[in-house]
Design a protein around this motif. Structure first.
Motif, short mmCIF file in Angstrom:
data_model
loop_
_atom_site.label_atom_id
_atom_site.label_comp_id
_atom_site.label_asym_id
_atom_site.label_seq_id
_atom_site.Cartn_x
_atom_site.Cartn_y
_atom_site.Cartn_z
N GLY A 238 -4.23 -0.46 -0.08
CA GLY A 238 -4.36 -1.97 -0.98
C GLY A 238 -4.37 -2.92 -0.10
N GLY A 239 -3.84 -2.36 1.28
CA GLY A 239 -4.34 -3.55 2.63
C GLY A 239 -2.66 -4.01 2.50
N ILE A 240 -1.31 -3.46 2.15
CA ILE A 240 0.31 -3.37 2.06
C ILE A 240 0.32 -3.36 3.42
CG2 ILE A 240 1.96 -3.42 1.76
CD1 ILE A 240 1.02 -3.58 -1.55
N ASN A 241 1.21 -4.19 4.72
CA ASN A 241 1.69 -3.19 5.31
C ASN A 241 2.58 -2.45 5.04
OD1 ASN A 241 2.82 -2.87 7.87
ND2 ASN A 241 2.26 -4.99 8.61
N VAL A 242 3.01 -0.93 5.47
CA VAL A 242 4.05 -0.63 4.18
C VAL A 242 5.21 -1.10 5.99
CG1 VAL A 242 4.42 1.20 4.28
CG2 VAL A 242 2.74 1.00 3.51
N THR A 243 4.87 -0.83 7.03
CA THR A 243 6.48 -0.06 7.74
C THR A 243 6.25 -1.63 7.52
OG1 THR A 243 4.18 0.29 9.18
CG2 THR A 243 6.10 -0.15 10.16
N LYS A 244 5.69 -3.47 7.78
CA LYS A 244 6.78 -3.98 7.67
C LYS A 244 7.55 -3.62 6.15
CE LYS A 244 5.38 -8.40 5.84
NZ LYS A 244 5.14 -9.56 5.18
N SER A 245 6.96 -4.21 4.65
CA SER A 245 7.90 -3.94 3.89
C SER A 245 8.93 -2.84 3.86
CB SER A 245 6.87 -2.97 3.10
OG SER A 245 5.90 -4.10 2.15
N LEU A 246 8.57 -1.93 4.68
CA LEU A 246 10.07 -0.82 5.08
C LEU A 246 11.03 -1.53 5.53
CD1 LEU A 246 8.33 2.72 5.19
CD2 LEU A 246 9.18 1.92 3.24
N ILE A 247 10.22 -1.93 6.87
CA ILE A 247 11.73 -2.39 7.66
C ILE A 247 11.74 -3.62 7.18
CG2 ILE A 247 12.25 -4.05 9.39
CD1 ILE A 247 9.90 -2.55 11.11
N LEU A 248 11.33 -4.44 5.77
CA LEU A 248 12.47 -5.95 5.57
C LEU A 248 13.22 -5.41 4.38
CD1 LEU A 248 11.67 -8.49 6.17
CD2 LEU A 248 9.68 -9.10 4.35
N SER A 249 12.70 -4.51 3.65
CA SER A 249 13.63 -4.37 1.91
C SER A 249 14.26 -3.76 3.07
CB SER A 249 12.73 -3.44 1.57
OG SER A 249 13.52 -2.23 0.74
N MET A 250 14.76 -3.20 3.88
CA MET A 250 15.86 -2.30 4.76
C MET A 250 17.23 -3.48 5.32
SD MET A 250 16.95 0.72 4.88
CE MET A 250 18.76 1.68 5.23
N LEU A 251 16.29 -4.69 5.79
CA LEU A 251 16.85 -5.78 6.24
C LEU A 251 17.55 -6.63 5.01
CD1 LEU A 251 15.02 -7.18 8.74
CD2 LEU A 251 16.97 -6.18 9.14
N ILE A 252 17.29 -6.81 4.11
CA ILE A 252 17.45 -7.35 2.52
C ILE A 252 18.62 -6.39 1.96
CG2 ILE A 252 16.69 -7.98 0.57
CD1 ILE A 252 14.15 -9.06 1.28
N SER A 253 18.23 -4.87 1.71
CA SER A 253 19.23 -4.28 1.34
C SER A 253 20.44 -4.10 2.35
CB SER A 253 19.15 -2.55 1.08
OG SER A 253 19.78 -1.48 1.23
N GLY A 254 20.43 -4.53 3.31
CA GLY A 254 21.82 -4.52 4.50
C GLY A 254 22.30 -5.81 4.53
N SER A 255 21.02 -6.31 4.37
CA SER A 255 21.85 -8.07 4.11
C SER A 255 23.40 -7.54 2.73
CB SER A 255 21.46 -8.98 4.40
OG SER A 255 20.42 -9.29 2.80
N ILE A 256 22.19 -7.80 1.93
CA ILE A 256 23.01 -8.23 0.65
C ILE A 256 24.19 -7.05 0.34
CG2 ILE A 256 23.20 -6.91 -1.92
CD1 ILE A 256 20.30 -7.87 -2.12
N ALA A 257 24.82 -5.93 1.22
CA ALA A 257 25.43 -5.10 1.09
C ALA A 257 26.22 -5.62 2.36
CB ALA A 257 25.91 -3.90 2.15
N GLY A 258 26.05 -6.24 3.07
CA GLY A 258 26.85 -7.59 4.06
C GLY A 258 27.69 -8.39 3.05
N VAL A 259 26.31 -9.52 2.54
CA VAL A 259 27.53 -10.36 1.44
C VAL A 259 28.77 -9.93 0.96
CG1 VAL A 259 27.00 -12.20 0.09
CG2 VAL A 259 25.30 -11.55 1.75
#
Lengths: 355, 309
Positions: A238-259
């Motif tokens: 469907g045109g979604i950049n899966v690699t980008k989504s995976l990495i970005l999601s991990m970054l957001i998840s990690g930042s929530i944990a870090g806060v």
């Protein structure tokens, strides 16, 4: 089947599975208590008193619920993208360290700015730590479960090493105390409740629940994350950049944990000490996310449940000598029963919907 | 230099041993199509049961048996979830790990009133193999070691035989690759998977025992800290084969040994001990990252099988 019936069935599915799992989990705990010669009725009574008994108990329940909101959200967010972030524990630990260091520096800063900086540092540390498994997963397809678990152990050793060698204060195995300008605790409520460590971090956590829900369900980004989690191949097509989504999601998840880690230092502990074991709230976050069906508001419920159980268990051990660890058995059993939804569905006589 | 290398080799074997047992367990489970993150918990419960039994009976071998049985029992739970109820196998494995940790801590407080067992005086003793142990340097490292070390290598051989030389092994592998085809041929997929998951728990349990009453002589909350996961990585690194897993475990065992005896052999002069403690975990990540793409997991690994669909 009428529309109303499907709706009712959905509700039963969403609320029924956790409800049955919780009941069965408590039954397992009761059986373990009976087996070991404790009286489960007295045990659970003192557990309840330890949760709601007085202002102090309830305040402490809120306190121990707060980090679980962060870690639960972090796990749930990654889960929605199809990632199992077991590394929330390690991201939380490094968030603690970053929060402690920034919180202790620059005591002349205004409160809001200092708190913001310290929480931001926590988020950054958590995100950087999560970037490693995120990149490995996104770029090379390395399964995140083992890498995140390994990084948990590394984070503990690393934090202890950094504190011992660079940030210790005099003879203590801990960082310097945070400045009053970074203090999140609410003195008024603390006094009123007889010393329960209530702090502004809970408000931050509640705000984050809404924010995460907004991102996941109301933004294009969130839609992409959920699409990747639902079916990465279809998302790619469907045109979604899966690699980008995976990495970005991990970054957001990690930042929530870090806060979350930074909040725990600024609100509760005031400094970070060397520890032989991981704090465990990251692992509890997995249980929280699962019981909350990876929904931000479900996470809120789950964190209250497990925060309450953990707080109540302290009182229970104190009053009835039932070992505190019984609550870990209960939590494990609840996760187990959530995992075998199939059994619970059979109990509720819900037929599996054909997809 | 030579005595140092000999010490290192002996310790490598010692630290690889628990990993080998657990990794071979992983081979059984995953080759039959069930992902087993719960190896860590099965090692924990095995280490706990072995410690308690060795303390209570004074016989370390009964401890090993207790470790094996308790690991198998916990694995049964995983099998029920993963095979019968088609649970997400990673989630079920996580629950297994929680359960092992919670239960062993609960029992520790109940039995010993604190977070650790007393020192186990009756831990496993070294076995010197007559003759071979006399070889200079090498003999002491290889043939004057704990019996669990020899047993680990023998188990690897046994696993290889079962997997590739028996009917059961053929069925096991076919269930892991294509359960529907296997089912059509009259193989009982559920039975095979149950058996393999329970075997994996038994082996991981022995692995746990090899830590608590082999390497050290106590059980605490930090006796099993990631060995189960490292074993899982070793199994992947070893391409889901017994000998490959064994080799990878030796690699991680060496990293563990460097951490454990770094101080004694003077390595900590060159780097902070923290670095050596991180080494096994970091190497696991590097190994997985460098290896991926060439990995060939069993085709049906992690996929629940439902008869008649």
């Amino acid at each position: 089947m009428g529309k109303q019936k499907i709706w009712a069935k959905d509700l039963l599915e969403v609320a029924g599975v956790p409800a049955i799992a919780i009941i069965l989990g408590l039954v397992v705990g009761a059986v373990a208590m009976l087996w070991m010669g404790y009286n489960p009725v007295i045990g659970y009574q003192s557990l309840l008193r330890g949760i709601f008994g007085d202002a102090y108990s309830f305040g402490e329940t809120i306190r121990s619920m707060t980090p679980l909101i962060f870690t639960g959200l972090a796990v749930a967010f990654a889960f929605r993208t199809g990632l199992f972030n077991i590394g929330v524990e390690g991201q939380f630990v490094l968030g603690m360290l970053a929060g402690a260091l920034v919180g202790a520096a620059w005591p002349q800063l205004p409160w809001l700015l200092h708190v913001g900086l310290a929480l931001g540092a926590g988020a950054l540390a958590g995100a950087l730590w999560a970037a490693v498994p995120g990149l490995l997963k996104g770029r090379f397809g390395v399964h995140e479960v083992i890498t995140t678990i390994m990084l948990n152990y590394v984070s503990l050793i690393l934090a202890n090493y950094l504190i011992r060698n660079f940030f210790r204060v005099q003879e203590q195995e801990a960082t310097a105390n945070i400045a009053p300008s970074a203090d999140l605790s609410i003195a008024l409520l603390k006094q009123a409740s007889g010393g329960a460590r209530i702090h502004w971090g809970t408000v931050v956590a509640l705000g984050l629940v809404v924010l995460v829900a907004f991102i996941l369900y109301k933004t294009t980004l969130g839609f992409e994350f959920r699409a990747v989690g639902f079916n990465p191949h279809a998302a790619q097509y469907g045109g979604i950049n899966v690699t980008k989504s995976l990495i970005l999601s991990m970054l957001i998840s990690g930042s929530i944990a870090g806060v979350g880690g930074a909040v725990e230092i600024l609100g509760v502990f005031g400094r970070m000490a060397v520890s032989p074991i991981l704090p465990g709230v990251g692992f509890d976050g997995i249980a929280v996310a699962l019981i909350g069906n990876n929904n931000p508001f479900g996470v809120l419920f789950g964190s209250f449940l497990f925060g309450a159980l953990k707080t109540g268990a302290i009182q229970m051990q104190y009053v009835t000598q039932v070992p505190y660890a019984i609550i870990r058995v209960v939590i494990a059993a609840i996760v187990f029963f959530v995992a075998i939804k199939e059994l619970v569905r059979r109990i509720l006589r819900l037929k599996r919907r054909e997809v | 230099m030579l005595p140092i290398l000999a010490t290192l080799l002996g310790n490598t074997l010692l630290y690889a041993t628990p990993l080998i047992f657990a990794a071979l367990g992983g081979v059984f489970s995953e080759r039959s199509g069930v992902v087993n993150i719960g190896l860590e918990g099965m090692m924990t419960i095995g280490a706990f049961a072995a410690a308690v039994t060795a303390l209570g009976t004074g016989n370390p071998w009964l401890g090993v048996v207790a470790g094996m049985l308790s690991g198998g029992l916990l694995a049964l739970l995983h099998a029920v979830a993963a095979v019968t109820f088609r649970a997400d196998q990673v989630v079920s494995g996580v629950a297994i790990n929680f359960m092992a940790n919670g239960f062993s801590m609960f029992m520790l407080y109940k039995l010993y009133g604190g977070g650790q067992t007393p020192h186990i005086a009756t831990k496993l003793a070294k076995w010197a193999i007559p003759g071979l142990a006399k070889i200079p340097y090498l003999g002491d490292a290889l043939f004057n070691n704990y019996p669990t070390v020899y047993l680990a290598f023998f188990t690897a051989f046994l696993t290889w035989v079962v997997l590739y030389k028996t009917t059961f092994g053929l069925r096991l592998r076919s269930v892991g690759e294509h359960p529907l085809a296997a089912d059509t041929m009259g193989i009982n997929v559920y039975f095979i998977r149950y058996t393999c998951v329970i075997i994996s728990g038994c082996l991981a349990g022995i692995g746990g025992a090899a830590v608590s009453i082999g390497i050290i002589a106590e059980f605490t909350e930090v006796t099993i800290v990631g060995q189960g996961f490292i074993a899982l990585a070793a199994m992947i690194f070893g391409k889901w084969t017994p000998w490959g897993a064994l080799g990878a475990c030796m690699f991680f065992g060496a990293a563990n040994a460097l951490d454990a005896i770094g101080q004694t052999i003077g390595l900590t002069k060159y780097a902070n001990p923290a670095f050596f403690s991180m080494l096994p975990y970091l190497l696991t990540i590097v190994a997985l990252a460098g290896f991926i793409g060439r990995a060939n997991a069993p085709a049906a690994d992690g996929k629940p099988y439902e008869k008649g669909r």
